[in-house]
Motif scaffolding. Structure first.
Motif, PDB file in Angstrom:
ATOM      1  N   TYR A 152       1.097  -2.395   4.827  1.00  0.00           N
ATOM      2  CA  TYR A 152       1.906  -3.625   5.007  1.00  0.00           C
ATOM      3  C   TYR A 152       2.831  -3.929   3.673  1.00  0.00           C
ATOM      4  CZ  TYR A 152      -0.830  -4.578   9.033  1.00  0.00           C
ATOM      5  OH  TYR A 152      -1.466  -4.772  10.244  1.00  0.00           O
ATOM      6  N   ASN A 201       4.429  -6.240   0.939  1.00  0.00           N
ATOM      7  CA  ASN A 201       4.006  -7.217  -0.017  1.00  0.00           C
ATOM      8  C   ASN A 201       4.524  -8.677   0.400  1.00  0.00           C
ATOM      9  OD1 ASN A 201       2.196  -5.576  -1.365  1.00  0.00           O
ATOM     10  ND2 ASN A 201       4.041  -4.798  -2.750  1.00  0.00           N
ATOM     11  N   ASP A 202       5.430  -9.001   1.086  1.00  0.00           N
ATOM     12  CA  ASP A 202       5.940 -10.332   1.090  1.00  0.00           C
ATOM     13  C   ASP A 202       5.563 -10.899   2.685  1.00  0.00           C
ATOM     14  OD1 ASP A 202       7.501  -8.706   2.790  1.00  0.00           O
ATOM     15  OD2 ASP A 202       9.378  -9.313   2.056  1.00  0.00           O
ATOM     16  N   SER A 217      -6.173  -4.697  -3.531  1.00  0.00           N
ATOM     17  CA  SER A 217      -5.345  -5.992  -3.662  1.00  0.00           C
ATOM     18  C   SER A 217      -4.914  -6.765  -2.563  1.00  0.00           C
ATOM     19  CB  SER A 217      -4.501  -5.740  -4.931  1.00  0.00           C
ATOM     20  OG  SER A 217      -3.507  -4.831  -4.234  1.00  0.00           O
ATOM     21  N   SER A 218      -5.239  -6.358  -1.258  1.00  0.00           N
ATOM     22  CA  SER A 218      -4.636  -7.084  -0.233  1.00  0.00           C
ATOM     23  C   SER A 218      -5.366  -8.635  -0.160  1.00  0.00           C
ATOM     24  CB  SER A 218      -4.756  -6.507   1.121  1.00  0.00           C
ATOM     25  OG  SER A 218      -4.504  -7.142   2.046  1.00  0.00           O
TER      26      SER A 218
END
Ligand SMILES: C[S@@+](CC[C@H](N)C(=O)[O-])C[C@H]1O[C@@H](n2cnc3c(N)ncnc32)[C@H](O)[C@@H]1O
Length: 224
Positions: A66, A68-69, A94-95
């Motif tokens: 996915y 990051n933004d 870290s999602s």
């Protein structure tokens, strides 16, 4: 026959098989992921934008791909055995995604509130794909999109024959998965328009699962 103490999961089957299936899921897909599917997931998910809802998040194989933004990432997963693995994967990464216990046939989101819905190998499994697709069309904004990768019914009469013959045993093994579902045709009859579809093959998988479609659909424009 089930005895009184046997628990049954949302997709049918025993809790023990649900747990086992969740454990073997990633190893079963391992070779296929490395021989093309990972790249296909990455290409598809690079188009995710805005508030994104993934239905049937499974063990979280899409998570690394996915952007990051995104404005938010919500993973809908009704199967406890799968969602516990999903939560574990999220804890190890870290999602900022969160997991919601719901089914695709009844999405807990307001009309026109979601930018992207993602479905990878889920429309084959949901009990009522027509309801799920109408729910997806309902929650998407008018300029929203459904991104999908699904294995589908073959155009080859011979392979389609074997998909029909083996549909029952495969469904019992794979927790409700229908290997003979004509998903592209369903998408366009349930309030969505196909904008882009590519046909490809799922390498290193049994032939009944190999025909794949990947692409993007949008809410059908109401003419008036
Ligand atoms: C074959 S797995 C796909 C998992 C993941 N999307 C992937 O690409 O690897 C199908 C997933 O759909 C989930 N599922 C089954 N019925 C569902 C429903 N009605 N609504 C949402 N998800 C469902 C299953 O629990 C399972 O996690």
């Amino acid at each position: 026959m089930l005895n009184d103490t046997t628990q049954v999961t949302p997709s049918g089957g025993s809790t023990a098989w649900a747990r086992t299936f969740a454990v073997i899921y990633d190893p079963f897909l391992w070779v296929g992921e490395r021989t093309g599917l990972r790249t296909l997931r990455e290409q598809l998910l690079s188009h995710a934008r805005g508030l994104t809802v993934e239905i049937g998040g499974g063990t979280g194989l899409n998570l690394p791909y996915y952007p990051n933004d995104l404005d938010g990432l919500i993973l809908v997963e009704p199967d406890v055995a799968m969602s516990s693995r999903l939560e574990k994967r999220l804890r190890g990464g870290s999602s900022p995604a969160r997991v919601v216990d719901a089914s695709a046939e009844r999405l807990p989101f307001a009309d026109g509130s979601v930018d992207t819905v993602v479905s990878t190998f889920v429309l084959c499994t949901v009990d009522a794909p027509d309801l799920a697709l109408r729910e997806i069309a309902r929650v998407l904004r008018p300029d929203g999109q459904l991104l999908f990768i699904e294995h589908v019914r073959s155009d080859s009469p011979t392979l389609a024959y074997w998909q029909d013959r083996l549909a029952g045993p495969w469904r019992r093994f794979a927790r409700g998965c229908r290997c003979n579902r004509a998903t592209a045709e369903l998408i366009v009859t349930c309030g969505l328009e196909l904008e882009h579809v590519s046909e490809t093959s799922w390498h290193a998988m049994p032939p009944i699962l190999r025909p794949l479609i990947a692409g993007r659909a949008c809410p059908a424009k109401t003419r008036g």
